[in-house]
Design a protein around this motif. Structure first.
Motif, short mmCIF file in Angstrom:
data_model
loop_
_atom_site.label_atom_id
_atom_site.label_comp_id
_atom_site.label_asym_id
_atom_site.label_seq_id
_atom_site.Cartn_x
_atom_site.Cartn_y
_atom_site.Cartn_z
N ALA A 221 20.12 -89.46 -59.49
CA ALA A 221 19.97 -89.67 -60.97
C ALA A 221 18.64 -89.11 -61.20
O ALA A 221 17.67 -89.54 -61.62
CB ALA A 221 19.86 -91.29 -61.15
N PRO A 222 18.58 -87.66 -61.39
CA PRO A 222 17.54 -86.90 -61.76
C PRO A 222 17.21 -87.00 -63.29
O PRO A 222 18.02 -87.02 -64.15
CB PRO A 222 17.69 -85.32 -61.04
N ASN A 223 15.90 -86.71 -63.58
CA ASN A 223 15.49 -86.48 -65.03
C ASN A 223 15.51 -85.18 -65.19
O ASN A 223 14.46 -84.37 -64.41
CB ASN A 223 14.33 -87.00 -65.48
N PRO A 224 16.34 -84.27 -65.81
CA PRO A 224 16.21 -82.84 -65.54
C PRO A 224 14.98 -82.34 -66.57
O PRO A 224 15.32 -81.23 -67.51
CB PRO A 224 17.46 -82.55 -66.29
N ASN A 225 13.85 -82.68 -66.42
CA ASN A 225 12.76 -82.07 -67.16
C ASN A 225 12.09 -80.98 -66.41
O ASN A 225 11.06 -80.39 -66.82
CB ASN A 225 11.86 -83.10 -67.49
N GLY A 226 12.64 -80.52 -65.48
CA GLY A 226 12.29 -79.24 -64.61
C GLY A 226 13.05 -79.18 -63.46
O GLY A 226 13.82 -80.18 -62.85
N PRO A 227 12.99 -78.05 -62.56
CA PRO A 227 13.73 -78.18 -61.29
C PRO A 227 12.87 -79.00 -60.32
O PRO A 227 11.86 -79.55 -60.67
CB PRO A 227 13.47 -76.70 -60.83
N TRP A 228 13.50 -79.33 -59.21
CA TRP A 228 13.02 -80.17 -58.27
C TRP A 228 11.88 -79.71 -57.51
O TRP A 228 11.60 -78.45 -57.17
CB TRP A 228 13.98 -80.48 -57.09
N HIS A 229 10.74 -80.61 -57.20
CA HIS A 229 9.59 -80.46 -56.33
C HIS A 229 10.09 -80.95 -55.03
O HIS A 229 11.31 -81.56 -54.88
CB HIS A 229 8.35 -80.85 -56.71
N VAL A 230 9.36 -80.39 -54.02
CA VAL A 230 9.65 -80.96 -52.38
C VAL A 230 10.12 -82.47 -52.48
O VAL A 230 11.11 -83.04 -51.84
CB VAL A 230 8.76 -80.40 -51.40
N GLY A 231 9.33 -83.35 -53.11
CA GLY A 231 9.56 -84.72 -52.84
C GLY A 231 10.86 -85.15 -53.48
O GLY A 231 11.47 -86.04 -53.08
N HIS A 232 11.59 -84.35 -54.46
CA HIS A 232 12.88 -84.86 -55.02
C HIS A 232 13.83 -84.66 -54.02
O HIS A 232 14.92 -85.28 -53.99
CB HIS A 232 13.02 -83.90 -56.00
N ALA A 233 13.61 -83.81 -52.90
CA ALA A 233 14.68 -83.48 -51.98
C ALA A 233 15.03 -84.82 -51.19
O ALA A 233 16.21 -84.83 -50.60
CB ALA A 233 14.22 -82.43 -50.87
N ARG A 234 14.00 -85.83 -51.16
CA ARG A 234 14.55 -87.05 -50.16
C ARG A 234 15.49 -87.57 -50.70
O ARG A 234 16.33 -88.28 -49.91
CB ARG A 234 13.09 -87.80 -50.33
N MET A 235 15.77 -87.94 -52.05
CA MET A 235 16.74 -88.44 -52.53
C MET A 235 18.49 -88.13 -52.01
O MET A 235 18.99 -88.65 -51.31
CB MET A 235 16.87 -88.80 -53.75
N PRO A 236 18.54 -86.81 -52.58
CA PRO A 236 19.71 -86.06 -52.05
C PRO A 236 19.99 -86.16 -50.70
O PRO A 236 21.23 -86.25 -50.01
CB PRO A 236 19.95 -84.85 -52.64
N ALA A 237 19.00 -86.03 -49.86
CA ALA A 237 18.94 -85.79 -48.37
C ALA A 237 19.60 -87.16 -47.70
O ALA A 237 20.48 -87.10 -46.77
CB ALA A 237 17.58 -85.26 -47.74
N VAL A 238 18.90 -88.14 -48.13
CA VAL A 238 19.15 -89.41 -47.74
C VAL A 238 20.56 -89.95 -48.32
O VAL A 238 21.53 -90.36 -47.66
CB VAL A 238 18.02 -90.85 -48.20
N ILE A 239 20.83 -89.79 -49.53
CA ILE A 239 22.28 -90.20 -49.98
C ILE A 239 23.35 -89.38 -49.78
O ILE A 239 24.30 -89.72 -49.21
CB ILE A 239 22.13 -90.10 -51.54
N GLY A 240 23.04 -88.10 -49.40
CA GLY A 240 24.07 -87.01 -48.84
C GLY A 240 24.35 -87.40 -47.39
O GLY A 240 25.37 -87.44 -46.88
N THR A 241 23.29 -87.76 -46.57
CA THR A 241 23.62 -88.20 -45.20
C THR A 241 24.16 -89.52 -45.18
O THR A 241 25.31 -89.61 -44.51
CB THR A 241 22.05 -88.38 -44.71
#
Length: 575
Positions: free
Chosen positions: A113-133
Motif C-alpha cells: 500500500a504505497p503512497n504515490p508521492n514519488g518513486p520508491w527509495h531503497v527502503g520501500h523495496a522491503r515491503m514488496p520483497a517480503v510480501i512477494g516472497t
C-alpha cells in the motif's frame, strides 16, 4: 522393574529415540534422550539406575533403521511430534518466519500500500520483497493499493503510480490487482453513513487545539451526543464540499477515557481545499484519513495478513473500533522495525530526494547518488539482489541495518559469471613503450571461460597507466606486467619490454597492472555515488550496447548506459 513397566519404558524410549534421530537426521543417543524421557515420565525416576540398560537395546534397534523408516515409525507412534519437527524443518528452509495462522485461511491475501508521492527509495523495496516472497511461499495473492487520499500534505505525484509499478516489476513481482483509493471515495462515504447509523461516528467542529485539550483530559467533545439526523446532514454537507478546510471533521466514537489518548475519538474524514492531482478525483473535498480508508479497504478486499511498521501499531487499534462496529474480523498483523541504510550521503526519504532534484543537486530519481530503486536499476543492480537482501532482514520488530555491501554481494553472485572483462584507466599517465613489444594484447574476455575467447587490443607506441601503478623512483624491482601483454621495466619515464616469462609474476612478485593504449583508447565517463570519474577504456568498449554489463578489471562492475558522440557513459555498480 516389572514387565509392564519395562514395556512402557521401551515404548517411550523408542518414541524419544526416534524423535532424537529424526530431528537431528543422525543416530539416536542414549544420553541425549534420558532427560526428555524422564521429564515426560516422572514415575520412571525411581528406576533411574535400570533405565539406561533397558533403553540401550531400543536405541540400537532404532539406529539400525533407514532415515525414512524412522520417520514412518515415528508417524505411527507420535504423529503430532513429527508434525512439529516438520514445521521446524519448513521454518529452517525460509529466511522469513511463518505467517501467523496462515493455515486457517483458504488463501493468504496481502497488500502493498504505497503512497504515490514519488518513486520508491531503497527502503520501500522491503515491503514488496517480503510480501512477494510470502505470496510465492503460500501460493497466495497480493495487490497494490495506492493510498492516495491526502492531496495536500502527502500530495500524489502523477508519475509515481506507473513508476512504482515499474519498480515492482523490476523487483520480480506482479500484483494480482491494482487499486487507487482516490477512485473509491463513494465506498468510504457509504461506510461512513452506515457507521453513523450504528451511532459509531459524529461530526465535530471543534478546533484542533480545543479537541486536543478535551481529549487529553478524557472529556467528551460537546458534539459527541448529536442526534443521528444532525450528524447525517452535516456529513452530507461535508461530502458536498460545503465546509472549508478545518471547519468540520467526522470522528469515530471510541473510548474517550482510553488509556492511550491517540485512540480517543479519532478523525475519520476531514475537509481539504487543495484539489487532488488526478482529474478523476479533483472534485472531491471530503477525504478519509488513512486509518479509516485503509481499514475499510482491507476488509472489502479480503486481506488476511497486514505487514506494517512498528510505529503504526496504533493504526490497528484505531481500526479495531471500526471493525467492532461492523462486526468484522481484523486481519493478522505483523509489525516490523525500520530499515536503516548505509553508504549514502542522501537521506532515504521521498520528500528529501524530491527537494534535491528540484534544487538541481540530483539529476533525477536515477542519479547514482540517490538511494532509490531507479538508481540501483540504472547502475546495473538486479532486482533479485535487492529482494534477497531484504528477505534476509526478516520481520524483526527492531530497527535493522541494511548494508549495501549485502546487495552488492548478491548482485556479484548473479552477474560475475556472465560479465566480460575490460580495461579502464582513470586519469592515466601516458608512458612510451620501447623494446619491440607485441603489436596486440590478448587478455581473456573472462578468466573462467576460455571458450569465450580473448580481446584484441592494439598496443601502439604508448600506453596509459594509473599513476599509483608506476614503480616508485626508489623501487628495487622496477618491472611491471601489463596484463595480457607482457613484462616491462620502467626507467627514465619509458616502459622497456623485457620479454620475461609469466613466472616473474608468480616467483618474483612482479605486479600485474591494467592499461589501455594511449592512441586508440576511448573516453569514458563513469557515474558513481561519489560523482563522475573520467577515464579511458580499451577500444572495444566504444562498441558495446546500452545495458551491457562489464567488469573493468581492478575497478568494478559497470552498466553501459549510452554511447555519446564524444564518450561512453557508464554507471558504476560495485567492486
Amino acid at each position: 522393574m516389572d514387565d509392564e513397566l519395562q514395556e512402557r519404558v521401551e515404548r517411550e524410549a523408542e518414541k524419544h529415540a526416534l524423535l532424537n534421530a529424526v530431528k537431528h537426521e543422525s543416530d539416536a543417543d542414549v544420553g541425549a534422550i534420558m532427560g526428555p524421557l524422564m521429564g515426560d515420565n516422572p514415575d520412571f525416576r525411581p528406576h533411574g539406575d535400570e533405565i539406561p540398560g533397558v533403553i540401550g537395546g531400543v536405541v540400537g534397534r532404532v539406529n539400525d533403521l533407514e532415515y525414512e523408516e524412522k520417520r514412518e515409525r515415528l508417524e505411527e507412534l507420535a504423529p503430532e511430534e513429527l508434525e512439529e519437527i516438520e514445521a521446524e524443518e519448513e521454518e529452517d528452509e525460509h529466511d522469513l518466519p511463518s505467517l501467523p495462522n496462515a493455515d486457517e485461511y483458504d488463501e493468504v491475501r496481502m497488500r502493498v500500500a504505497p503512497n504515490p508521492n514519488g518513486p520508491w527509495h531503497v527502503g520501500h523495496a522491503r515491503m514488496p520483497a517480503v510480501i512477494g516472497t510470502y505470496k510465492e511461499r503460500y501460493d497466495g495473492w497480493f495487490c497494490v493499493r495506492f493510498d492516495d487520499t491526502d492531496p495536500e500534505t502527502k500530495r500524489p505525484d502523477l508519475d509515481a503510480y506507473d513508476a512504482i509499478l515499474e519498480d515492482l516489476e523490476y523487483l520480480g513481482f506482479e500484483p494480482d490487482d491494482v487499486y487507487r483509493a482516490s477512485d473509491r471515495l463513494e465506498t468510504y462515504y457509504d461506510h461512513a453513513r452506515e457507521l453513523i447509523e450504528l451511532d459509531g461516528a459524529y461530526t465535530c467542529s471543534c478546533s484542533g487545539d480545543e479537541f486536543s485539550e478535551l481529549k487529553n483530559s478524557g472529556e467528551a467533545c460537546p458534539h459527541r451526543d448529536k442526534d443521528a439526523e444532525t450528524v447525517k446532514e452535516e456529513f452530507e454537507a461535508m461530502v458536498d464540499g460545503e465546509y472549508e478546510s478545518g471547519e468540520m471533521v467526522l470522528r469515530v466514537k471510541t473510548d474517550i477515557e482510553h488509556k492511550n489518548p491517540a485512540l480517543r475519538d479519532w478523525v475519520a474524514f476531514r475537509m481539504i481545499d487543495t484539489p487532488h492531482p488526478r482529474e478523476e478525483a479533483s472534485e472531491y473535498r471530503c477525504w478519509p484519513m488513512l486509518d479509516f480508508q485503509s481499514g475499510i479497504d482491507d476488509h472489502l478486499i479480503g486481506i488476511t495478513h497486514i505487514i506494517r511498521g512498528i510505529d503504526l501499531q496504533d493504526s490497528a487499534k484505531r481500526q479495531q473500533f471500526v471493525y467492532d462496529y461492523f462486526g468484522w474480523d481484523y486481519p493478522e498483523v505483523v509489525h516490523w522495525g525500520h530499515v536503516q541504510l548505509d553508504a549514502y550521503d542522501v537521506k532515504m526519504s521521498t520528500s528529501t530526494i524530491s527537494e534535491l532534484i528540484e534544487e538541481g543537486e540530483l539529476d533525477g530519481w536515477d542519479d547514482p547518488r540517490a538511494p532509490t530503486i531507479k538508481s540501483l536499476r540504472r547502475r546495473g543492480i538486479r532486482g533479485e539482489a535487492i529482494v534477497d537482501a531484504m528477505v534476509e532482514l526478516g520481520t524483526s520488530t527492531s530497527d535493522v541495518d541494511l548494508a549495501m555491501s549485502s546487495i552488492y554481494a548478491n548482485n556479484r553472485d548473479l552477474i560475475d559469471d556472465e560479465t566480460d572483462r575490460r580495461f579502464l584507466v582513470r586519469e592515466g599517465n601516458q608512458v612510451p613503450l620501447a623494446g619491440d613489444p607485441p603489436a596486440e594484447a590478448n587478455p581473456p574476455l573472462h578468466p573462467d571461460h576460455e571458450d569465450r575467447g580473448v580481446r584484441e587490443i592494439p598496443v601502439g607506441d604508448s600506453v596509459l597507466l594509473e599513476p599509483e601503478d608506476l614503480p616508485d623512483d626508489d623501487a628495487e624491482d622496477r618491472r611491471v606486467w601489463l596484463k595480457g601483454l607482457g613484462c616491462f621495466r620502467f626507467d627514465d619515464g619509458v616502459l622497456e619490454y623485457t620479454d620475461d616469462d609469466i613466472d616473474v609474476v608468480r616467483d618474483e612478485g612482479v605486479d600485474v597492472i591494467h592499461w589501455v593504449p594511449a592512441e586508440e583508447s576511448v573516453p569514458v565517463r563513469m557515474r558513481t555515488m561519489d560523482g563522475d570519474v573520467r577515464g579511458r577504456a580499451e577500444p572495444a568498449v566504444g562498441d558495446l550496447e546500452a545495458d551491457e554489463m562489464v567488469q573493468f578489471e581492478r575497478v568494478g562492475f559497470v552498466r553501459i548506459d549510452r554511447q555519446d558522440d564524444d564518450e561512453t557513459v557508464v554507471y558504476y555498480a560495485h567492486a
